[in-house]
Design a protein around this motif. Structure first.
Motif, mmCIF file in Angstrom:
data_model
loop_
_atom_site.group_PDB
_atom_site.id
_atom_site.type_symbol
_atom_site.label_atom_id
_atom_site.label_comp_id
_atom_site.label_asym_id
_atom_site.label_seq_id
_atom_site.Cartn_x
_atom_site.Cartn_y
_atom_site.Cartn_z
ATOM 1 N N VAL A 60 -0.337 1.415 -4.017
ATOM 2 C CA VAL A 60 -1.507 1.780 -4.416
ATOM 3 C C VAL A 60 -2.627 1.427 -3.255
ATOM 4 O O VAL A 60 -2.449 0.104 -2.582
ATOM 5 C CB VAL A 60 -1.934 1.124 -5.593
ATOM 6 N N TYR A 117 0.790 2.018 -12.768
ATOM 7 C CA TYR A 117 -0.415 2.945 -12.411
ATOM 8 C C TYR A 117 0.284 4.378 -12.509
ATOM 9 O O TYR A 117 -0.286 5.400 -12.446
ATOM 10 C CB TYR A 117 -0.818 2.757 -10.952
ATOM 11 N N ALA A 119 1.839 6.213 -8.038
ATOM 12 C CA ALA A 119 2.039 4.988 -7.554
ATOM 13 C C ALA A 119 3.380 4.443 -7.230
ATOM 14 O O ALA A 119 3.497 3.198 -7.216
ATOM 15 C CB ALA A 119 1.238 3.911 -8.402
#
Length: 757
Positions: free
Chosen positions: A243, A235, A239
């Motif tokens: 997350v 991500y 992140a």
């Protein structure tokens, strides 16, 4: 003699050829097996791994489709052992299954679900996976749990997940959300290391690198998935510490509609700390509807919340709206291929008193007179177009096209008070926008391996005014590519790997590129046991506010640091999830996070002025233990609990203080629900946080330890009606989550709801 030998040779040759021909002619044709697998509720199970093995033939493996069915082809006739396995269910095998040529016998399996009921997790690996069988530590909150608790805002909803720490300056102002000690709490909450996703796409404000956590309506939540630890390999930058993915409600086959309201008040504090003699009230009103009409589905949610403010200039009022439209045209029915398109949007506005620290410890609910009229106004909105298209039976593609906008305006003397040092009409304004695209494709290869590949791109615009005080106008662009693989090895072992490349450029000042890898291993020695370990590298690029923020009228000067570099993390984890019985499950994990160039805030005084500036801390280590347990007891009683131990130290050579700020050593959560006669639901939860040893701002007033006890009773009436009564902070604990920001005491709330299904 010679002729006789020739004749015998010819005869033998003809006999051998005839035998071979007969053998070929009589060789049985390959057989088939048709299988169907359902759960103990009778619903078909997709993705079940079924295999047929025999001593005289190679093992054949395949996976069930959406109807829970699969046909194994090319089986040599004989006796087979057939095995069915799906993570989250007890495996089954059937021995002595006879396969004959020209026949297709049926074999049916009913798999029993393990405890607790495990739902599909999509966040940890960007693909659907049962939560217990991912190599990362995860947590989840379901809509039913949110309803059963006395929760009014989203940040309160996720506090039940171990390792999640919420730092607030008021009930509607969340400074930061931290997972396992990842995020900073000073500096106005800038630079959070936790990524917020809405249905899988980012919903962050790029100016400060945080989100409007409090303003997410709890009524749109179907499930919240939390991934703990370094998730940058999938991500990206924000992140670094974890997350939080909010999965919103989807329309089902039945029409669902409802309305609920709640009103309450705060108990009057002791006389010595009151800022007003009147009673303080709050209320909430929300409504929703979801309906599916053939190929089309719609859902909508609206809400309003009002709070008069338990402390001075702490009142708030905000409105939110959310809507979703989905279209699912059927593809080739024989191939069972379907496409789905969803268009969703949300937005809202709010007004509240700007949070300020207390006037003095003797008046913790009052603020300085010149701050008592400061106001904040926020508007936000976003839109997301998401599509999912199965390309073949083994390849599925997904995509997002999204846009997010947030505007915050702060008025420091809106009514022209002469005692206020700011001129009448003085205000600051920040506008941040982000537009992006996400594309990914998942491929199931050979029944033993899954691949995921994709790319992301986004553009960011920020404008902070006035430029001499805020961070000014900036633009940035970022791109990324990522790949993830999942390989099913012998002995019930799964190997996962992920790799991501990120490139970000802030026009005119900053360029950053990073490579983030992750490797994980999962071993399932028994049906109820899952042992996991993982290692990952993560990073976070500095935000606009950290690089360019100059000064805000809050008693502190923010000195910008345009030379800030990205921070990096090396994260290791090992854990075990164990089903002790059919009604008890525990999960334990040890984690070790080592930060390099960690972005922190330095606080010092020059000429009597308080100055804050961000800098790169050399080395910091955060390690600890995460424990979770869930049990269903007798008489419809269920309990859950979680505990997190943190050891957070600055390992920079020559550091004056090795304790990292705002990292509580102990956090504990316990909750219980008791359903009586299927009508009365009693809920109680307890949350404990140990004292804060180190803070940057206001070191003379570090928050102490506190224990909060909340309770709620809900009675279900006929025809979908319900009434409830809640008491929060039953012990009337006087506490702070942030230094010098007193949190609410005891409060009472009465509610009424109606749901049509």
């Amino acid at each position: 003699m010679k002729n006789a030998l020739v004749k015998i040779g010819i005869l033998v040759t003809l006999t051998v050829l005839a035998s071979a021909t007969a053998a070929v002619a009589e060789e049985p044709a390959a057989g088939e097996l048709r299988l169907k697998v359902v759960g103990n509720d009778g619903a078909p199970l997709q993705g079940v791994e079924v295999s047929a093995s025999a001593v005289h033939a190679e093992t054949v493996t395949a996976f069930t489709d959406a109807a829970g069915e699969v046909t194994l082809l090319g089986l040599t006739p004989g006796v087979y052992t057939v095995h069915a396995e799906l993570p989250g269910y007890f495996s089954q095998k059937r021995m002595g299954v006879l396969v004959r040529s020209g026949q297709t016998p049926d074999v049916n399996f009913t798999l029993k679900r393990m405890f607790p009921p495990l739902r599909i997790q999509v966040t940890a690996d960007r693909i659907e996976e049962t939560a217990r069988f991912t190599p990362a530590s995860t947590g989840a909150v379901e809509a039913d749990e949110i309803t059963s608790r006395g929760v009014r805002t989203f940040d309160q909803a996720i506090e039940s997940i171990s390792g999640v720490q919420v730092n607030r300056t008021s009930p509607i102002t969340t400074s930061s959300i931290s997972i396992r000690g990842s995020s900073e709490s000073q500096g106005g909450g800038t630079g959070n290391r936790v990524l917020l996703l809405l249905d899988g796409r980012p919903a962050m404000n790029p100016d400060v690198g945080s989100a409007n956590w409090t303003l997410i309506p709890v009524g749109i939540v179907e499930r919240v998935e939390v991934v703990k630890g370094a998730t940058s390999p999938l991500y990206g930058t924000t992140a670094m510490g974890g997350v939080i993915n909010v999965i919103t409600v989807k329309p089902g086959d039945k029409t669902v509609a409802g309305i609920s309201t709640e009103a309450g008040f705060y108990e009057k504090p002791p006389a010595w700390m009151r800022w007003t003699g009147k009673r303080i009230y709050f209320n909430t009103l929300q409504g929703h509807i979801a309906k599916k009409m053939g190929k089309i589905g719609i859902s909508a949610h609206v809400s309003r919340q009002m709070d008069e403010g338990y402390k001075e200039n702490n009142d708030s009022e905000f409105y939110t709206g959310f809507g979703k439209f989905s279209y699912s045209p059927a593809g080739n029915a024989d191939e069972e291929r379907y496409a789905t398109v969803e268009i969703s949007g949300s937005g809202g506005k709010s007004e509240n008193g700007r949070p300020h620290s207390w006037e003095s410890p003797l008046r913790p609910l009052s603020i300085e007179p010149e701050d008592a009229n400061d106001r904040q106004y926020k508007t936000w909105g976003d839109i997301d177009i998401a599509a999912e298209l199965p390309l073949t039976g083994r390849v599925t593609s997904k995509g997002h096209l999204y846009y997010h906008r947030n505007e915050t305006r702060t008025a420091y003397n809106p009514d022209g008070r002469e005692s206020d040092p700011q001129p009448e009409g003085f205000e600051t304004k920040s506008v941040s926008e982000q537009a992006g695209v996400i594309l990914q494709a998942e491929h199931l290869w050979g029944g033993r391996q899954r691949f995921l590949g994709g790319a992301e791109g986004s553009l960011e615009w920020v404008d902070g005014r006035p430029e001499n005080l805020s961070y000014g106008r900036h633009r940035a662009g970022s791109t990324a590519v990522f790949i993830m693989s999942e390989t099913y090895l012998p002995f019930r072992t799964t190997l996962t790997g992920a790799l991501r490349y990120d490139y970000k450029k802030v026009l005119g000042t900053y360029v950053e590129d990073q490579i983030s890898p992750r490797v994980g291993l999962l071993i399932r020695p028994t049906d109820g046991t899952a042992i996991r370990t993982s290692y990952a590298a993560a990073f976070r690029a500095p935000t606009f506010a950290e690089m360019f923020l100059k000064e805000v009228p809050s008693g502190h000067i923010f000195r910008p640091n345009p030379d800030l570099g990205a921070e990096h993390l090396r994260a290791f984890e090992v854990g075990i999830n164990q089903g002790i019985s059919e009604r008890l499950n525990v999960d334990v994990a040890y984690f070790h996070h080592k930060y390099y160039d960690m972005i922190s805030w330095d606080h010092f005084f020059v000429g009597g002025e308080s100055i804050l500036t961000p800098y790169n801390r050399d080395v910091a280590v955060i390690q600890g233990i995460d424990f979770n347990a869930y049990a269903e007891l007798f008489w419809d009683i269920s309990v859950k609990g979680g505990y997190t131990y943190l050891n957070a130290k600055d390992r920079t050579p020559g550091a004056a203080n090795e304790t990292l700020p705002y990292k509580p050593e102990h956090q504990l959560y316990f909750a219980g629900d008791w359903l009586l006669l299927r009508k009365l639901l009693l809920h109680c939860d307890i949350r404990y946080r140990s004292k804060i040893e180190e803070v940057v701002l206001y070191p003379e007033s570090p928050p102490g330890a506190y224990t909060l006890v909340n309770g709620k009773a809900t009675y279900r009436l006929p025809k979908g009606f319900s009434v409830n009564f809640a008491v929060n902070n039953i012990g009337n604990e006087q506490y702070e989550e942030m230094a010098k920001y007193r949190m609410p005491g005891r409060s009472y709330a009465f509610g009424f709801g109606w749901d049509l299904q």
